[in-house]
Design an enzyme around this catalytic site. Structure first.
Site, PDB file in Angstrom:
ATOM      1  N   ASP A 161      -7.669  -4.069  -3.268  1.00  0.00           N
ATOM      2  CA  ASP A 161      -8.671  -3.806  -2.227  1.00  0.00           C
ATOM      3  C   ASP A 161      -9.512  -2.586  -2.610  1.00  0.00           C
ATOM      4  OD1 ASP A 161      -7.367  -5.779  -0.374  1.00  0.00           O
ATOM      5  OD2 ASP A 161      -5.741  -4.343  -0.576  1.00  0.00           O
ATOM      6  N   HIS A 189      -2.515  -4.334   3.783  1.00  0.00           N
ATOM      7  CA  HIS A 189      -3.217  -5.245   2.864  1.00  0.00           C
ATOM      8  C   HIS A 189      -3.386  -6.577   3.607  1.00  0.00           C
ATOM      9  CE1 HIS A 189      -4.383  -7.655  -0.519  1.00  0.00           C
ATOM     10  NE2 HIS A 189      -3.350  -8.444  -0.324  1.00  0.00           N
TER      11      HIS A 189
END
Ligand code: NAX
Length: 329
Positions: A161, A189
């Site tokens: 990410d 996440h």
């Protein structure tokens, strides 16, 4: 060049998509450094053992100078024996029509038994990186079942990410990714994560138009990072694999060798309530690594918008933990 003693690295799910992209990078020295031999322990479930053996054959065929040896096993106890870096990639993905509780229920036994096996067999200085989803929760479950492994040695991956966020900023501003600093991923996440540009810089400066363009940040940047995994699946027809493998090597390299200077990255760690986030969940923060220790960047000012975003992802993680607690009780 004189080489140090081999470091044992275990990879679960080694025959899967991420595993296949990952183990060759590790063996090539891209994770622990060009002078560091590695011993790879590939851990799979019985139906994927032959595939894992095939991966081992390909690793042999690369004649990597740093690859000291390879074991292939379907036993976590055996695979984690003496391991110094455990990369937990294999998990049970969410099936069609499955609820969140189903997902938690199917992963809980995997990460409970892997936590127990790590606790019993890993090296004293083991560092655990959980990649398999739901990564933050799986890391928490492994941590809870490995009481002898300090909490500071268990992490979950949010580096993919983070890298996605750095890249999107760089592409938007027309600069190289290495000119972008202090981007941060907060929380889970998952689609609730908060990719934060509140302290980000380009070439050390914040006076770039995109950093003050709140409409772009809220309507484009944040949702694109939160949903990038789904976007890749839609376009590629398969989930992120090579980019995930790069992120794992980046995460472990920074943990092993340090982030260097003032550079920051993002890692999900067992939280202690920093920035008023829920303690006792695995939460992603902006961090630095010095002398092998992960330090959450301190003293950051959060705006009311940052606060709201951090609270949303904290609530998501708390709910996941409560679902897991219900299974464990
Ligand atoms: P695959 O389904 O291709 O591979 C998973 C592998 O794990 C399979 O070979 C399977 O046999 C093995 N496995 C399952 N249970 C196991 C167990 N108990 N012990 C050992 N091996 C086991 O999935 P892949 O695309 O490689 O993704 C792996 C995991 O990473 C998934 O959970 C995925 O959601 C997750 N991801 C997490 C990311 C992150 O940023 N945290 C990004 C990449 C990836 O999507």
């Amino acid at each position: 060049m004189s080489l140090s003693a081999p470091i044992k690295v275990a990879v679960t799910g080694a025959a899967g998509n991420v595993g296949y992209a990952l183990v060759f990078r590790i063996a090539a020295g891209q994770m622990l450094g060009a002078g560091q031999p590695v011993h790879l322990s590939l851990i799979e479930i019985p139906p994927a053992m032959r595939q894992a053996e095939g991966v081992a054959m390909e690793l042999e065929d690369c004649a990597f100078p740093l690859l000291d040896g390879i074991d292939v096993t379907d036993s976590a106890e055996e695979g984690f024996d003496g391991v110094q870096h455990a990369l937990l990639v294999g998990s049970r993905p969410r099936g069609a029509g499955e609820s969140r509780a189903d997902l938690v229920g199917s992963n809980l036994p995997i990460f409970r038994s892997q936590g127990q096996a790590l606790n019993a067999r890993a090296a004293d200085d083991v560092r655990v990186t959980v990649v398999g989803n739901p990564a933050n929760l799986n890391a928490l479950i492994a941590h809870r079942h490995a009481p002898d492994i300090p909490a500071s040695r268990v992490t979950a991956l949010t580096r993919l990410d983070h890298n996605r966020a750095v890249s999107l900023v760089a592409r938007t501003a027309g600069v190289r990714p290495d000119q972008v600093a202090d981007v941060a991923i907060w929380g889970n996440h998952s689609a609730t994560q908060y990719p934060c540009l509140a302290h980000a810089t380009i070439d050390g400066h914040r006076d770039w138009p995109l950093f003050s363009d709140q409409a772009w940040i809220e309507e484009q940047f944040i949702p694109r990072i939160q949903n990038r995994g789904a976007e890749v699946i839609e376009v590629r027809g398969a989930s992120s694999a090579a980019s995930a493998a790069v992120a794992v090597t980046d995460h472990v390299r920074d943990w092993h060798l340090g982030t260097g200077g003032d550079r920051t990255t993002s890692m999900a760690i067992v939280g202690e309530g920093q920035y008023d986030t829920p303690p006792g969940v695995v939460f992603s923060f902006p961090v630095r690594v010095r002398d092998g220790e992960i330090e959450v960047v301190s003293g950051l000012q959060l705006t009311p918008f940052d606060r709201r975003m951090v609270d949303v992802t904290g609530k998501d993680l708390l709910e996941l933990r409560l679902t897991a607690d219900a299974f464990l009780s």
